[in-house]
Structure formats: structure tokens, C-alpha cells
Design a protein around this motif. Structure first.
Motif, PDB file in Angstrom:
ATOM      1  N   LEU A 109      -6.437  -5.753  -6.783  1.00 54.54           N
ATOM      2  CA  LEU A 109      -6.244  -6.980  -6.013  1.00 54.54           C
ATOM      3  C   LEU A 109      -6.899  -8.152  -6.722  1.00 54.54           C
ATOM      4  CD1 LEU A 109      -6.840  -5.614  -2.395  1.00 54.54           C
ATOM      5  CD2 LEU A 109      -4.755  -5.626  -3.761  1.00 54.54           C
TER       6      LEU A 109
ATOM      7  N   ASP B 124      -8.298  -7.835   4.678  1.00 53.08           N
ATOM      8  CA  ASP B 124      -7.657  -6.967   5.664  1.00 53.08           C
ATOM      9  C   ASP B 124      -8.498  -5.711   5.844  1.00 53.08           C
ATOM     10  OD1 ASP B 124      -5.919  -4.968   6.868  1.00 53.08           O
ATOM     11  OD2 ASP B 124      -4.239  -6.298   6.392  1.00 53.08           O
TER      12      ASP B 124
ATOM     13  N   PHE C  29       0.817  -1.210   0.000  1.00 55.85           N
ATOM     14  CA  PHE C  29       0.000   0.000   0.000  1.00 55.85           C
ATOM     15  C   PHE C  29       0.854   1.266   0.000  1.00 55.85           C
ATOM     16  CE2 PHE C  29      -2.638   3.310   1.832  1.00 55.85           C
ATOM     17  CZ  PHE C  29      -3.839   3.137   1.166  1.00 55.85           C
TER      18      PHE C  29
ATOM     19  N   VAL D 107      -1.315  -0.240  -4.780  1.00 62.75           N
ATOM     20  CA  VAL D 107      -2.599  -0.885  -4.485  1.00 62.75           C
ATOM     21  C   VAL D 107      -3.747   0.073  -4.750  1.00 62.75           C
ATOM     22  CG1 VAL D 107      -4.007  -1.973  -2.703  1.00 62.75           C
ATOM     23  CG2 VAL D 107      -1.541  -2.346  -2.721  1.00 62.75           C
TER      24      VAL D 107
ATOM     25  N   ARG E  56      -5.111  -9.567   1.049  1.00 62.26           N
ATOM     26  CA  ARG E  56      -5.423  -8.201   1.458  1.00 62.26           C
ATOM     27  C   ARG E  56      -6.905  -7.880   1.320  1.00 62.26           C
ATOM     28  NH1 ARG E  56      -0.754  -5.434  -2.117  1.00 62.26           N
ATOM     29  NH2 ARG E  56      -1.561  -7.059  -3.502  1.00 62.26           N
TER      30      ARG E  56
ATOM     31  N   LEU F  12      -9.987   2.167   3.731  1.00 63.45           N
ATOM     32  CA  LEU F  12      -9.177   2.223   2.522  1.00 63.45           C
ATOM     33  C   LEU F  12      -9.129   3.639   1.962  1.00 63.45           C
ATOM     34  CD1 LEU F  12      -7.571   0.916   0.226  1.00 63.45           C
ATOM     35  CD2 LEU F  12      -9.748   0.386  -0.888  1.00 63.45           C
TER      36      LEU F  12
ATOM     37  N   ARG G 177      -5.787   5.885   1.730  1.00 62.93           N
ATOM     38  CA  ARG G 177      -5.307   6.373   0.433  1.00 62.93           C
ATOM     39  C   ARG G 177      -4.964   7.859   0.519  1.00 62.93           C
ATOM     40  NH1 ARG G 177      -9.177   4.578  -4.326  1.00 62.93           N
ATOM     41  NH2 ARG G 177      -7.492   5.465  -5.568  1.00 62.93           N
TER      42      ARG G 177
ATOM     43  N   ARG H  47      -7.863  -2.828   6.724  1.00 65.68           N
ATOM     44  CA  ARG H  47      -7.229  -1.596   6.270  1.00 65.68           C
ATOM     45  C   ARG H  47      -7.427  -1.351   4.778  1.00 65.68           C
ATOM     46  NH1 ARG H  47      -1.484  -3.086   8.793  1.00 65.68           N
ATOM     47  NH2 ARG H  47      -2.130  -5.007   7.758  1.00 65.68           N
ATOM     48  N   PHE H  48      -7.822  -2.411   4.068  1.00 60.27           N
ATOM     49  CA  PHE H  48      -8.038  -2.325   2.627  1.00 60.27           C
ATOM     50  C   PHE H  48      -9.522  -2.313   2.272  1.00 60.27           C
ATOM     51  CE2 PHE H  48      -3.750  -3.852   3.041  1.00 60.27           C
ATOM     52  CZ  PHE H  48      -3.057  -3.345   1.955  1.00 60.27           C
ATOM     53  N   GLN H  49     -10.362  -2.002   3.227  1.00 62.78           N
ATOM     54  CA  GLN H  49     -11.802  -2.078   3.004  1.00 62.78           C
ATOM     55  C   GLN H  49     -12.481  -0.737   3.291  1.00 62.78           C
ATOM     56  OE1 GLN H  49     -13.224  -5.247   5.510  1.00 62.78           O
ATOM     57  NE2 GLN H  49     -12.084  -6.832   4.439  1.00 62.78           N
TER      58      GLN H  49
ATOM     59  N   PRO I  62      -8.346  -0.344  -5.261  1.00 60.05           N
ATOM     60  CA  PRO I  62      -9.407  -1.322  -5.021  1.00 60.05           C
ATOM     61  C   PRO I  62      -9.568  -2.357  -6.123  1.00 60.05           C
ATOM     62  CG  PRO I  62     -10.147   0.875  -4.428  1.00 60.05           C
ATOM     63  CD  PRO I  62      -8.819   1.037  -5.104  1.00 60.05           C
TER      64      PRO I  62
END
Length: 328
Positions: free
Chosen positions: A220, A229, A210, A215, A226, A237, A241, A231-233, A217
Motif C-alpha cells: 500500500l 481501513d 484484497f 494486497v 486502505r 489483516l 489473509r 480490515r487492513f490493520q 502490508p
């Protein structure tokens, strides 16, 4: 081969390149991988002087060690080889097993897959709650006495577990997720490790890609861990960013890449810190290795702290059987 800066880990002085290579992604976690590309990446890392290679028995259920064994044919003497035991993948799922009676078998299986006669740094990958850590480390110490292993390490151990392990046998390194966006070890693990003389090996030092700006959305692939995870949602996210834009802005001012900036930040945390970013791409390895020569000034560090303080990031992490997965 180029010789890059080196650092020393642990009370026994294990010398490694200042930047290592985490090999998990060559077999799992980030979608489909190509073995030929992965082997070429390992060779490129070695040619650049990145000699600290990190794998584990669990990565790809043994595939990663086998792959690394193929990559190291004729190059074994050029690397410091680290692997781990204790996370077991089987038909019944993923579990932790660090029973002392099984340690030797795990080690010998890793040696066979890697095609080597010794492991330079052998980690307990996760702490087994059913087994006193003294018993597991005692079994690991037997491997050192027999020459199958040179140095011992732990991954995601609590401060108390570090204390107890170090009282049983010298511990050279401890692995934790640590980066600009995940800094919880600084509260308790870091001071304990330093008091004991244990080196720090941050994994996911680029925030699982990240912080490198790699990275989005839609980037992936299916099977990418991820995706689960936090932190990626969703809102986390989007918030993160925005924070990564700040990292990119400061990197541009220094005329370096975001990855180089955040790796240099970790290196600036102490001479006992050796991050192990992972990648399958030769160009990324070149980029990451260059961070070993980047020295951040006190002003640089202060500006980064103010732009993206520890409290600025959003979301907890997902990490199997880790010491801590929520922000403190």
C-alpha cells in the motif's frame, strides 16, 4: 468491440454490461495514478464490452469526470455513463450536500466536466441527514424530465430511504459495498431493493483489491485509503489473509483467479446484481470481464460459503457517511 453478457437494472430496464468498471481509483484512493494509463484502461474496458462506467463529482475533486470525458471522446455512444453527486470536497474538508437547490448545479458541472449532454444514471452519492430524501429525489426527477439525466440511483441508502425515494420517482440502482467479505446489505437492504425492483450495484466487489490477492502490508502506497481501513490493520489483516488463502484454493480448483471467483459469486446472487470492480490495469480488466461468463454451480457456492462464511471475516470498514460501517 466485444459484446459481453448484459443485465437489466431497475423498473425502467436500464441495460448494462454484467460487469462494470468503477473509476474512482483512476483519480484517488489507491496512491498515485497515471492519466495515460487510466485512459488506456477505459478504452480497453470498452473494447471488451464493459460498457457500464461509474464515476462521481467527488473523485479527485472533479478530475475523474474530466479524465473520463477525455477517455470517452468519440466513444460516448458505446457506454452507459453513471456519475454521482452529494459528496463535496473542498478546502474545509469533505461534507455531504444534497440540498435540492444545488442538485441542478452539480449535474450541470458534471455534464461539463464529462463533455456530454446527458448522464445515463445519476446517483445521490450519500444521504444528506439535513434534507428529506423526497426533496433531493424530486430535484433529481426534474433533471430526468429535462433530458439531462435518464435514470436515478442512490448510494448507501437505508431500506427506509429506498422506500421513500422510490415513492417519489423510480430508482434504477442502489450502490453498496458488497462482496464475499462484506455482506451486511443482505439483511435488510437486499430484500427491500428487490421488493421495489431496484437493481444492486456492488462497489468494492473485490474487497478493495484484497480478494484478488493484490494486497499485502507493504504493497500500500502513501495516500492509499486502505491504510486507515480496520480490515487492513493488525490482527484483522492477518486473519483475513488466512481467509483469502481459502478463496485462492477454491479458485485454483475451478481453474479461475480469485477475483473471477468472487465476482462470479456476486453475479450468482441474482440477475439484478452488477458489480463494478475498479482497476487501472488492462490485464485486470480482462480478468474481471471474464467473470461474466463464469457460472458457479450450487456445489461451488456451497463450498465457498463453508470455506469463508460471512462470520469468518474480521474488522469493520471505513466509508464516509455510509449507511452502515460496522458488522451486524
Amino acid at each position: 468491440m466485444v459484446f459481453m453478457n448484459t443485465r437489466s437494472l431497475g423498473p425502467e430496464g436500464l441495460t448494462v454490461s454484467a460487469i462494470g468498471l468503477g473509476c474512482m481509483g483512476l483519480s484517488q484512493g489507491y496512491g498515485a495514478a497515471d492519466d495515460a494509463e487510466s485512459i488506456a484502461a477505459v478504452h480497453h474496458a470498452i473494447d471488451l464490452g464493459v460498457n457500464f462506467l461509474d464515476t462521481a463529482q467527488s473523485y479527485g475533486s472533479g478530475h475523474n469526470e474530466q479524465l473520463l470525458g477525455r477517455a470517452l471522446a468519440g466513444r460516448r455512444e458505446k457506454v452507459v455513463l453513471a456519475t454521482k453527486f452529494g459528496i463535496v470536497r473542498g478546502e474545509d474538508g469533505v461534507r455531504v450536500d444534497a440540498r435540492p437547490e444545488n442538485v441542478r448545479g452539480y449535474c450541470e458541472a458534471s455534464l461539463a466536466r464529462l463533455g456530454v449532454d446527458h448522464i445515463d444514471l445519476y446517483y445521490q452519492h450519500r444521504i444528506d441527514p439535513q434534507v428529506p430524501i423526497e426533496e433531493t429525489v424530486g430535484a433529481m426527477a426534474e433533471l430526468v424530465a429535462e433530458g439531462k439525466v435518464r435514470h436515478l440511483g442512490l448510494s448507501e441508502a437505508s431500506p427506509e430511504e429506498l422506500e421513500r425515494a422510490a415513492a417519489t420517482h423510480p430508482i434504477s440502482a442502489a450502490q453498496y459495498e458488497w462482496s464475499v467479505w462484506w455482506r451486511d446489505i443482505e439483511d435488510d437492504v437486499l430484500p427491500t431493493a428487490r421488493r421495489l425492483g431496484i437493481g444492486l450495484v456492488p462497489y468494492s466487489p473485490l474487497g478493495r483489491g484484497f480478494l484478488a490477492g493484490a494486497v499485502s502490508p507493504d504493497s500500500l502506497q502513501p495516500g492509499d485509503f486502505r491504510l486507515a481501513d480496520p480490515r487492513f490493520q493488525g490482527g484483522s489483516l492477518e486473519h483475513n489473509r488466512a481467509m483469502s488463502v481459502e478463496v485462492g484454493r477454491l479458485a485454483a480448483e475451478r481453474e479461475v483467479t480469485p477475483a473471477q471467483l468472487v465476482l462470479a459469486w456476486l453475479l450468482a446472487q441474482g440477475s439484478d446484481v452488477v458489480p463494478i470492480p475498479g482497476t487501472r490495469r488492462a490485464a485486470r480488466i480482462t480478468e474481471n470481464a471474464a467473470a461474466a461468463d463464469l457460472v458457479l454451480s450450487a456445489s461451488d457456492l456451497d463450498r465457498l460459503e463453508k470455506a469463508v462464511p460471512r462470520s469468518a471475516w474480521s474488522g469493520d470498514r471505513q466509508s464516509f457517511a455510509a449507511y452502515r460501517t460496522t458488522r451486524s
